[in-house]
Design a protein around this motif. Structure first.
Motif, PDB file in Angstrom:
ATOM      1  N   SER A   1      76.488  76.463  10.648  1.00  0.00           N
ATOM      2  CA  SER A   1      75.921  75.122  10.774  1.00  0.00           C
ATOM      3  C   SER A   1      76.744  74.135   9.967  1.00  0.00           C
ATOM      4  O   SER A   1      77.370  74.497   8.961  1.00  0.00           O
ATOM      5  CB  SER A   1      74.462  75.098  10.315  1.00  0.00           C
ATOM      6  N   HIS A   2      76.724  72.886  10.412  1.00  0.00           N
ATOM      7  CA  HIS A   2      77.550  71.838   9.817  1.00  0.00           C
ATOM      8  C   HIS A   2      76.727  70.570   9.688  1.00  0.00           C
ATOM      9  O   HIS A   2      76.112  70.116  10.659  1.00  0.00           O
ATOM     10  CB  HIS A   2      78.781  71.565  10.692  1.00  0.00           C
ATOM     11  N   GLY A   3      76.702  69.992   8.475  1.00  0.00           N
ATOM     12  CA  GLY A   3      75.953  68.760   8.256  1.00  0.00           C
ATOM     13  C   GLY A   3      76.616  67.576   8.949  1.00  0.00           C
ATOM     14  O   GLY A   3      77.830  67.379   8.822  1.00  0.00           O
ATOM     15  N   GLN A   4      75.824  66.800   9.669  1.00  0.00           N
ATOM     16  CA  GLN A   4      76.346  65.609  10.345  1.00  0.00           C
ATOM     17  C   GLN A   4      75.183  64.687  10.690  1.00  0.00           C
ATOM     18  O   GLN A   4      74.098  65.138  11.056  1.00  0.00           O
ATOM     19  CB  GLN A   4      77.094  65.984  11.627  1.00  0.00           C
ATOM     20  N   LYS A   5      75.406  63.389  10.588  1.00  0.00           N
ATOM     21  CA  LYS A   5      74.375  62.422  10.912  1.00  0.00           C
ATOM     22  C   LYS A   5      74.056  62.466  12.404  1.00  0.00           C
ATOM     23  O   LYS A   5      74.952  62.590  13.246  1.00  0.00           O
ATOM     24  CB  LYS A   5      74.820  61.011  10.524  1.00  0.00           C
ATOM     25  N   GLN A   6      72.774  62.343  12.713  1.00  0.00           N
ATOM     26  CA  GLN A   6      72.336  62.424  14.104  1.00  0.00           C
ATOM     27  C   GLN A   6      72.991  61.348  14.967  1.00  0.00           C
ATOM     28  O   GLN A   6      73.306  61.568  16.130  1.00  0.00           O
ATOM     29  CB  GLN A   6      70.814  62.305  14.181  1.00  0.00           C
ATOM     30  N   SER A   7      73.236  60.192  14.382  1.00  0.00           N
ATOM     31  CA  SER A   7      73.797  59.076  15.151  1.00  0.00           C
ATOM     32  C   SER A   7      75.232  59.320  15.587  1.00  0.00           C
ATOM     33  O   SER A   7      75.741  58.629  16.486  1.00  0.00           O
ATOM     34  CB  SER A   7      73.733  57.789  14.320  1.00  0.00           C
ATOM     35  N   THR A   8      75.901  60.320  14.970  1.00  0.00           N
ATOM     36  CA  THR A   8      77.310  60.567  15.316  1.00  0.00           C
ATOM     37  C   THR A   8      77.507  61.890  16.055  1.00  0.00           C
ATOM     38  O   THR A   8      78.642  62.333  16.237  1.00  0.00           O
ATOM     39  CB  THR A   8      78.173  60.575  14.042  1.00  0.00           C
ATOM     40  N   LEU A   9      76.419  62.531  16.484  1.00  0.00           N
ATOM     41  CA  LEU A   9      76.558  63.802  17.184  1.00  0.00           C
ATOM     42  C   LEU A   9      77.225  63.610  18.543  1.00  0.00           C
ATOM     43  O   LEU A   9      76.845  62.713  19.307  1.00  0.00           O
ATOM     44  CB  LEU A   9      75.191  64.445  17.391  1.00  0.00           C
ATOM     45  N   PRO A  10      78.201  64.457  18.883  1.00  0.00           N
ATOM     46  CA  PRO A  10      78.873  64.357  20.192  1.00  0.00           C
ATOM     47  C   PRO A  10      78.068  65.065  21.286  1.00  0.00           C
ATOM     48  O   PRO A  10      78.527  66.025  21.892  1.00  0.00           O
ATOM     49  CB  PRO A  10      80.213  65.041  19.931  1.00  0.00           C
ATOM     50  N   GLU A  11      76.851  64.583  21.530  1.00  0.00           N
ATOM     51  CA  GLU A  11      75.929  65.264  22.444  1.00  0.00           C
ATOM     52  C   GLU A  11      76.536  65.542  23.810  1.00  0.00           C
ATOM     53  O   GLU A  11      76.591  66.686  24.270  1.00  0.00           O
ATOM     54  CB  GLU A  11      74.678  64.395  22.647  1.00  0.00           C
ATOM     55  N   ALA A  12      76.940  64.478  24.472  1.00  0.00           N
ATOM     56  CA  ALA A  12      77.402  64.617  25.854  1.00  0.00           C
ATOM     57  C   ALA A  12      78.633  65.519  25.928  1.00  0.00           C
ATOM     58  O   ALA A  12      78.736  66.384  26.806  1.00  0.00           O
ATOM     59  CB  ALA A  12      77.707  63.244  26.444  1.00  0.00           C
ATOM     60  N   GLU A  13      79.570  65.334  24.997  1.00  0.00           N
ATOM     61  CA  GLU A  13      80.800  66.130  24.999  1.00  0.00           C
ATOM     62  C   GLU A  13      80.489  67.606  24.766  1.00  0.00           C
ATOM     63  O   GLU A  13      81.020  68.487  25.457  1.00  0.00           O
ATOM     64  CB  GLU A  13      81.741  65.606  23.916  1.00  0.00           C
ATOM     65  N   TYR A  14      79.608  67.855  23.814  1.00  0.00           N
ATOM     66  CA  TYR A  14      79.314  69.251  23.475  1.00  0.00           C
ATOM     67  C   TYR A  14      78.580  69.945  24.618  1.00  0.00           C
ATOM     68  O   TYR A  14      78.865  71.115  24.925  1.00  0.00           O
ATOM     69  CB  TYR A  14      78.496  69.324  22.187  1.00  0.00           C
ATOM     70  N   VAL A  15      77.645  69.268  25.258  1.00  0.00           N
ATOM     71  CA  VAL A  15      76.942  69.868  26.397  1.00  0.00           C
ATOM     72  C   VAL A  15      77.939  70.212  27.495  1.00  0.00           C
ATOM     73  O   VAL A  15      77.855  71.277  28.129  1.00  0.00           O
ATOM     74  CB  VAL A  15      75.828  68.943  26.920  1.00  0.00           C
ATOM     75  N   SER A  16      78.911  69.352  27.739  1.00  0.00           N
ATOM     76  CA  SER A  16      79.932  69.643  28.745  1.00  0.00           C
ATOM     77  C   SER A  16      80.702  70.911  28.388  1.00  0.00           C
ATOM     78  O   SER A  16      80.970  71.759  29.253  1.00  0.00           O
ATOM     79  CB  SER A  16      80.904  68.461  28.880  1.00  0.00           C
ATOM     80  N   HIS A  17      81.039  71.056  27.116  1.00  0.00           N
ATOM     81  CA  HIS A  17      81.756  72.265  26.684  1.00  0.00           C
ATOM     82  C   HIS A  17      80.873  73.507  26.812  1.00  0.00           C
ATOM     83  O   HIS A  17      81.361  74.575  27.220  1.00  0.00           O
ATOM     84  CB  HIS A  17      82.252  72.097  25.250  1.00  0.00           C
ATOM     85  N   LEU A  18      79.609  73.380  26.461  1.00  0.00           N
ATOM     86  CA  LEU A  18      78.701  74.518  26.619  1.00  0.00           C
ATOM     87  C   LEU A  18      78.660  74.997  28.062  1.00  0.00           C
ATOM     88  O   LEU A  18      78.703  76.199  28.344  1.00  0.00           O
ATOM     89  CB  LEU A  18      77.292  74.136  26.159  1.00  0.00           C
ATOM     90  N   LEU A  19      78.589  74.065  28.992  1.00  0.00           N
ATOM     91  CA  LEU A  19      78.492  74.443  30.398  1.00  0.00           C
ATOM     92  C   LEU A  19      79.804  75.024  30.907  1.00  0.00           C
ATOM     93  O   LEU A  19      79.804  75.963  31.721  1.00  0.00           O
ATOM     94  CB  LEU A  19      78.054  73.228  31.230  1.00  0.00           C
ATOM     95  N   ASP A  20      80.939  74.501  30.428  1.00  0.00           N
ATOM     96  CA  ASP A  20      82.225  75.098  30.803  1.00  0.00           C
ATOM     97  C   ASP A  20      82.345  76.512  30.227  1.00  0.00           C
ATOM     98  O   ASP A  20      82.862  77.431  30.882  1.00  0.00           O
ATOM     99  CB  ASP A  20      83.377  74.233  30.295  1.00  0.00           C
ATOM    100  N   ASP A  21      81.867  76.691  29.007  1.00  0.00           N
ATOM    101  CA  ASP A  21      81.853  78.007  28.363  1.00  0.00           C
ATOM    102  C   ASP A  21      81.012  78.979  29.201  1.00  0.00           C
ATOM    103  O   ASP A  21      81.424  80.117  29.476  1.00  0.00           O
ATOM    104  CB  ASP A  21      81.271  77.846  26.960  1.00  0.00           C
ATOM    105  N   LEU A  22      79.855  78.520  29.634  1.00  0.00           N
ATOM    106  CA  LEU A  22      78.970  79.376  30.417  1.00  0.00           C
ATOM    107  C   LEU A  22      79.585  79.711  31.776  1.00  0.00           C
ATOM    108  O   LEU A  22      79.391  80.824  32.290  1.00  0.00           O
ATOM    109  CB  LEU A  22      77.613  78.701  30.612  1.00  0.00           C
ATOM    110  N   THR A  23      80.299  78.772  32.357  1.00  0.00           N
ATOM    111  CA  THR A  23      80.957  79.041  33.637  1.00  0.00           C
ATOM    112  C   THR A  23      81.851  80.272  33.535  1.00  0.00           C
ATOM    113  O   THR A  23      81.884  81.118  34.441  1.00  0.00           O
ATOM    114  CB  THR A  23      81.789  77.825  34.081  1.00  0.00           C
ATOM    115  N   GLU A  24      82.571  80.398  32.421  1.00  0.00           N
ATOM    116  CA  GLU A  24      83.434  81.554  32.222  1.00  0.00           C
ATOM    117  C   GLU A  24      82.623  82.817  31.952  1.00  0.00           C
ATOM    118  O   GLU A  24      82.867  83.873  32.543  1.00  0.00           O
ATOM    119  CB  GLU A  24      84.397  81.287  31.054  1.00  0.00           C
TER     120      GLU A  24
END
Length: 400
Positions: A44-67
């Motif tokens: 886990s990594h501390g980071q402010k909620q306002s700066t979370l890369p939500e959309a980018e990370y979800v895209s990576h999760l789905l690409d990861d799952l595709t593989e």
């Protein structure tokens, strides 16, 4: 480094084992927290909620799952666990996009258990309702304690009232179930303090309670500056008295730290402990998959740090390991003996491909555990005894 798959064929056994396919689950890791707790050894990594890369990370999760989905083909996925970190930092809209993408990539059971971990300090009523609308049907709330002094000592960002509120939100969000995480054996904790927390947790009427002892893990703040923890006799009294309180309230212990009302066991965790398969996507996520065509069980580990994981120039996969025959007995029992239910002996052969009668050292170790009263057996099953539950680490060490 990423292990190349090109050498996998050479690592296979000369004779392909027959392996029974266990159920499949999916673990999704979201690595961010508001701040890192001093006892936490999770990725886990501390980071402010306002700066979370939500959309980018979800895209990576789905690409990861595709593989990863290629590893299981059309096999049915029975549960999803979104853990962290603090997944409730992500918006309901991001979780909805994530789960929609999951359904497009794997064959998800219509009644799949879908759990999301939440911190009481990062949720409100509307957020829980939004998660439920996105498809989450089970919330796991990291309460740990209902006492302000203890919460501050543990580095938690919520207070007692926020914990009570979160439990109320979960009860009213239309979920199938929810879990409260409670910790005992806290710094300078008395028996009365620990049992107060437990009674408060039970009063919130959760269908499931995870009640576990604080342990000091390497690479944590508590490891570098150890707090004063209760003596062993106090810890044992807490466990015994707490178990009696939970049992009297209608909770059944089904694994070392898991209690639930009838029929409310965590299906995702049961799959882990029964040596089931699971895909692991996200930063540092681990997976375990049975490949019947080659008679092999593999373990996967994803790139740990968010920056590296979201680097488009590299693979999400950090390591792929073919589990060898001499590793399988310990791996099987390390998981299976966490459960209080009897373990069918046939499952050892079904899920490892190994004949028990051919494992002379394992048979000797099992006989030692039986002689010491840590394990009981019938013609068809093994079962951990109460003494074995108390000394589970010693029991597992016998089976290495």
């Amino acid at each position: 480094m990423i292990n190349s798959h090109k050498g996998d064929e050479n690592a296979l056994h000369t004779s392909i084992k027959t392996l029974r396919l266990p159920p499949v689950a999916l673990y999704i890791h979201i690595p961010w927290c508001v701040q890192k707790c001093p006892y936490c050894d999770f990725n886990s990594h501390g980071q402010k909620q306002s700066t979370l890369p939500e959309a980018e990370y979800v895209s990576h999760l789905l690409d990861d799952l595709t593989e990863d989905a290629k590893l299981i083909g059309s096999r049915l996925v029975h549960s999803i666990f979104i853990g962290g970190g603090t997944p409730s930092l992500f918006s309901p809209e991001a979780i909805d996009r994530l789960l929609t993408g999951v359904r497009q990539r794997v064959n998800l059971a219509h009644d799949a258990e879908i759990t999301l971990e939440a911190n009481p300090g990062t949720v409100e009523s509307g957020r829980f309702n939004g998660f439920a609308k996105a498809g989450v049907n089970r919330i796991s709330i990291g309460v740990q304690s209902f006492q302000q002094e203890k919460l501050e000592r543990l580095g938690r960002i919520h207070d007692e009232q926020q914990a009570l509120n979160a439990a109320g939100y979960a009860r009213n969000a239309g979920l199938n179930s929810f879990n409260l995480d409670l910790m005992h054996g806290l710094p300078e904790q008395s028996i009365d303090d620990a049992l107060f927390d437990l009674r408060q947790g039970i009063a919130q009427q959760p269908p499931h309670l995870s009640w576990y002892q604080l342990t000091i893990e390497p690479n944590t703040q508590f490891h570098s500056k150890p707090p004063t923890l209760p003596e062993d006799d106090i810890l044992w009294d807490i466990q015994e008295q707490g178990h009696d309180i939970l049992t009297a309230a209608g909770y059944q212990q089904y694994e070392i730290s898991g209690y639930s009302l009838a029929g409310q066991q965590c299906r995702h965790n049961l799959n882990y402990w029964r040596f089931g398969d699971y895909l692991g996507i996200g930063c540092g996520a681990h997976g375990k998959v049975t490949l019947p065509d080659c008679g092999q069980i593999i373990r996967t580990v994803k790139v740990k740090h968010p920056k590296g994981y979201m680097d488009l120039t590299r693979s999400y996969l950090h390591q792929r390991h073919n589990v060898q025959d001499d590793e399988l007995p310990f791996e099987f029992f390390m998981n299976r003996l966490r459960l209080l239910e009897p373990c069918p002996k046939q499952e050892f052969t079904d899920f490892t491909g190994l004949l028990l009668t051919a494992q002379s050292q394992l048979m000797a170790n099992l006989n030692t555990a039986l002689t010491k009263g840590l394990l009981a057996e019938t013609d068809t099953h093994w079962q951990v005894t109460p003494l074995g539950r108390r000394y589970l680490n010693s029991l597992l060490e016998m089976l290495v």
